[in-house]
Design an enzyme around this catalytic site. Structure first.
Site, PDB file in Angstrom:
ATOM      1  N   HIS A 165     -22.077  -7.239 -15.650  1.00  0.00           N
ATOM      2  CA  HIS A 165     -20.712  -7.052 -16.166  1.00  0.00           C
ATOM      3  C   HIS A 165     -20.495  -7.921 -17.418  1.00  0.00           C
ATOM      4  O   HIS A 165     -19.859  -7.482 -18.383  1.00  0.00           O
ATOM      5  CB  HIS A 165     -19.692  -7.416 -15.093  1.00  0.00           C
ATOM      6  CG  HIS A 165     -18.269  -7.247 -15.529  1.00  0.00           C
ATOM      7  ND1 HIS A 165     -17.797  -6.110 -16.120  1.00  0.00           N
ATOM      8  CD2 HIS A 165     -17.199  -8.094 -15.468  1.00  0.00           C
ATOM      9  CE1 HIS A 165     -16.515  -6.233 -16.398  1.00  0.00           C
ATOM     10  NE2 HIS A 165     -16.132  -7.440 -16.023  1.00  0.00           N
ATOM     11  N   GLU A 218       0.821  -1.210   0.000  1.00  0.00           N
ATOM     12  CA  GLU A 218       0.000   0.000   0.000  1.00  0.00           C
ATOM     13  C   GLU A 218       0.859   1.265   0.000  1.00  0.00           C
ATOM     14  O   GLU A 218       0.568   2.231  -0.704  1.00  0.00           O
ATOM     15  CB  GLU A 218      -0.930  -0.010   1.221  1.00  0.00           C
ATOM     16  CG  GLU A 218      -1.728   1.262   1.432  1.00  0.00           C
ATOM     17  CD  GLU A 218      -2.663   1.597   0.280  1.00  0.00           C
ATOM     18  OE1 GLU A 218      -3.122   2.757   0.225  1.00  0.00           O
ATOM     19  OE2 GLU A 218      -2.920   0.725  -0.574  1.00  0.00           O
TER      20      GLU A 218
END
Length: 328
Positions: A247, A73
C-alpha cells in the site's frame, strides 16, 4: 431534464457522504452491529425496549447486542436504500429524456447494475463475517458509483467546451489515472479490512527496516477469511507487513504519477484549477496517511483518509470528462 440534472447532482453528493459514513461504520467496528440483513435482529429498526432486546437475544443467542453499533449500521443501510431509489429515478428519467442526454444511455443504466451488486455485497459482508475481499469490493463499488455520478453531473452542468489535447500521452495518462487511483483505493481498502493499518507504525521504514519480512502468499489470498490463512490458521504479522508495504509503494507511485500529470496539465488554462486542486488533495491524502501511522489511526484521520480518496476520484473523473484526444 431539469429534474434529472438536480436529482443526479443531489445523488452524487449523497453518494460521497455515504462513502464517508461507510468508512466511519467500518472503522468503528460497527459493520457487524446487526447480525442479519437487510434488517437488524429480525426487524427494520434496532431493538430498544427490554422486550425487544430479550426477543433479539433469544433469536441470536451468540450475538452481543450493542445498540450504538447497530444504529450506525442501520443508518448506513437506510441511506444506502434511499440512494438506490434515487438511482432508480435517475435511470427512469434518463430513459424519459434519452434524446436530451449528453452521455450514452447505458451510463445511467450501469448505475442500476452497480446498485444491485452493492446490495449483494452488503448482504455478504454480514453473512460472511467481514470477509476482506467482500468488504474491499464493496468499497470499490461505492467509489465506482461516485465516479459515474460525478461524470453524469459534470456532463450535464458543465457549459464549457471540451479541451482537445494534441499530445495524446497526457490524454492516456489521465485515462489510466482513473485505473491507478482505483487500484490504490483497493489496496487501501485491503489494508483497512485486514486490520493491517498498524502493522508498521513508523515511516518511511517498517520497524526500522526498509524491506521488512513479508508473506505475500497469505497477504493477498482473496479467498481467505478475516484474520486467517486459507488453511484456517491465524494470519502472521509478516503477511500484514506485506499488505501495508505494498500500500505504501502504491501511495508513492500515485504521488509521483499524479504529481507529474498535474504539472503537465497546469499549462492548459482550462485545466489549471483542477490540476492545482488535484495536487492539494493528493498532498493532503499522503500526509494524512503518514499521520495515521504515527498517531495510531485516530478516528478523525482514518475517516479523513477515506474522504480524501473520494475527493481524488471526483477530481480525476472531472479531469477526464474535460479532456478529449485529437484524432487525425
Amino acid at each position: 431534464m431539469n429534474l434529472f440534472k438536480k436529482i443526479t447532482l443531489f445523488t452524487t453528493i449523497m453518494t460521497f457522504c455515504l462513502i464517508v459514513l461507510g468508512a466511519y461504520v467500518r472503522l468503528s467496528d460497527a459493520g457487524l452491529g446487526c447480525p442479519d440483513w437487510p434488517g437488524c435482529f429480525g426487524t427494520l429498526t434496532v431493538p430498544e425496549s427490554q422486550l425487544a432486546i430479550e426477543k433479539a437475544q433469544h433469536t441470536f443467542p451468540d450475538q452481543v447486542i450493542e445498540n450504538d453499533k447497530a444504529w450506525k449500521e442501520m443508518v448506513h443501510r437506510y441511506v444506502a436504500g434511499l440512494l438506490g431509489l434515487l438511482i432508480l429515478s435517475i435511470a427512469y428519467l434518463a430513459y424519459k429524456n434519452k434524446k436530451s442526454l449528453k452521455v450514452n444511455i447505458f451510463v445511467p443504466y450501469s448505475l442500476l447494475g452497480i446498485v444491485f451488486f452493492q446490495a449483494m455485497l452488503g448482504m455478504l459482508t454480514v453473512t460472511l463475517l467481514l470477509k476482506p475481499i467482500i468488504v474491499s469490493a464493496h468499497l470499490i463499488g461505492g467509489m465506482a458509483t461516485l465516479a459515474i455520478l460525478t461524470y453524469l453531473s459534470y456532463e450535464h452542468f458543465n457549459k464549457n467546451s471540451k479541451l482537445i489535447l494534441k499530445k495524446s500521452l497526457i490524454f492516456y495518462m489521465a485515462r489510466f489515472g482513473l485505473i491507478l487511483i482505483f487500484m490504490q483505493i483497493f489496496l487501501g481498502g485491503w489494508t483497512s479490512t485486514n486490520y493491517a493499518g498498524l502493522a508498521c507504525t513508523d515511516f518511511p521504514t517498517c520497524h526500522g527496516q526498509w524491506i521488512p519480512e513479508m508473506d505475500f502468499k497469505n497477504a493477498f489470498n482473496i479467498f481467505r477469511n478475516l484474520g486467517q490463512t486459507s488453511e484456517g490458521a491465524p494470519i502472521s504479522i509478516n503477511a500484514l507487513h506485506a499488505i501495508q508495504w505494498i500500500h505504501r509503494v502504491g501511495a508513492i507511485t500515485v504521488v509521483i504519477y499524479f504529481g507529474y500529470l498535474s504539472y503537465a496539465l497546469m499549462k492548459y488554462k482550462q485545466l489549471r484549477f483542477e490540476a492545482i486542486l488535484l495536487l492539494i488533495i493528493l498532498a493532503a491524502q499522503f500526509f494524512i496517511g503518514i499521520a495515521n501511522l504515527i498517531l495510531h489511526l485516530p478516528m478523525v484521520l482514518a475517516v479523513s483518509h477515506n474522504l480524501t480518496a473520494a475527493l481524488l476520484v471526483v477530481i480525476i473523473t472531472i479531469l477526464n470528462s474535460k479532456i478529449k484526444k485529437q484524432y487525425a
